[in-house]
Enzyme design. Structure first.
Site: not given
Ligand code: IPM
Ligand code: MG
Length: 320
Positions: A118, A164, A196, A220, A224
């Site tokens: 990032y 990785k 992975d 990130d 999720d």
């Molecule tokens: C998160 C989000 C952010 C990230 C985006 C919106 C930049 O997906 O906080 O997980 O990737 O950090």
């Molecule tokens: Mg995210």
């Protein structure tokens, strides 16, 4: 104690409204100060993180932030997400805690938040090639690793470090530094796992994980995934901490433009982020627990309420 509130974009203001109603109930003496941030700030000032907002955040005790992002700016030069990354970097909130708890699953992702892909060099070469680079200094790895081991000590004393290392130089250094740090935490079990494989094990062996330590981009993606295993992203909060300054508390989910303004967003992740703020940002574990209990009781009672405000009303009732 001043808390800076950044309601954000899309469903942000709706879920923030419910979080603040509950916060005012459990900690009425907090000073809440709202500031412009995200897409609306770009429209008003040309900058998603205006100077006065950043100054207020730095001077605060904690920052409570809603989701940001707006499709209007997807292809624009100035985008809401840039302000969000700048805010994380300016506050140096390198330790991003993303707990996923549900039934027998209890995973804490510790994501490095201010380095890696990032924040590395990025650009366009003359021939049209576009590049983003993953960069880490060993000190950045060491400080996040220490956080992860400290946190593991208060839990089930297991750290899985995700990388990785079969491909990336940064990952090989990451593995070496994490192994060195582990020597100071003989009571904590360390395992290295390729990213992975980690994605697969999250699904197959969810119960086996305790603390998951990883770099920015992998964290990130895995957060999720972890959220989807434990009730969905609508339930996933996060806390981002520095070594000394104010922390940043925000839901894992985005601004969900498709349902914005309809009053149907689930405010749970925003409310649980508020509980994390009380606990980690303001040192008020009792109030945090009170809020968390009310939110989970509401969840078990209502599951997915049709209206955002109905969930908020029910939480207030639990708190009364
Ligand atoms: C998160 C989000 C952010 C990230 C985006 C919106 C930049 O997906 O906080 O997980 O990737 O950090
Ligand atoms: Mg995210």
């Amino acid at each position: 104690m001043t808390v800076v509130v950044l309601p954000g974009d899309g469903i942000g203001p709706e879920v923030m409204r419910e979080a603040l109603r509950a916060l005012e109930r459990v900690a009425p003496e907090l000073e809440l100060e709202e500031h412009a941030f995200g897409a609306q700030a770009i429209r008003d000032t040309g900058d998603s993180l205006p100077d006065e907002t950043l100054a207020a955040c730095k001077a605060s005790e904690a920052v409570l932030k809603g989701p940001i992002g707006d499709p209007e700016f997807d292809a624009a030069e100035v985008r809401p997400e840039q302000g969000m990354l700048r805010l994380r970097a300016e506050l140096d909130v390198y330790a991003n805690l993303r707990p996923s708890e549900h039934g027998h699953v209890n995973i804490l992702i510790v994501r490095e938040l201010v380095g890696g892909l990032y924040f590395g060099a990025k650009g366009v070469r003359e021939d049209g090639t576009v590049f983003d680079t993953m960069e880490y200094h060993p000190d950045q790895v060491e400080r996040i690793a220490r956080r992860a081991f400290e946190l593991a000590r208060g839990r089930r004393k297991r750290v899985v470090s995700v990388d990785k290392a079969n491909v990336l130089e940064t990952s090989r250094m990451w593995r070496r530094v994490v192994t060195e740090v582990a020597a100071d935490y003989g009571d904590v079990d360390l395992e290295h796992m390729l990213v992975d494989n980690a994605a697969m094990q999250f699904v197959l062996e969810t119960d086996g994980f305790d603390v998951v330590l990883t770099e920015n981009m992998f964290g990130d993606i895995l957060s999720d995934l972890a959220a989807s295993l434990t009730g969905g992203i609508g339930l996933a909060p996060s806390a981002s901490l520095s070594d000394s300054g104010p922390g940043l508390f925000e839901p894992v989910h985005g601004s969900a433009p498709d349902i914005a303004g309809k009053g149907v967003a689930n405010p749970m992740a925003m409310m649980l982020s508020t509980a994390l703020m009380l606990e980690h940002g303001l040192g008020r574990a009792d109030e945090a627990e009170r809020l968390r209990t009310a939110v989970w009781n509401t969840y078990w009672e209502l599951r997915d309420p049709e209206r955002t405000s109905a969930f908020g009303d029910a939480v207030l009732k639990e708190l009364s």
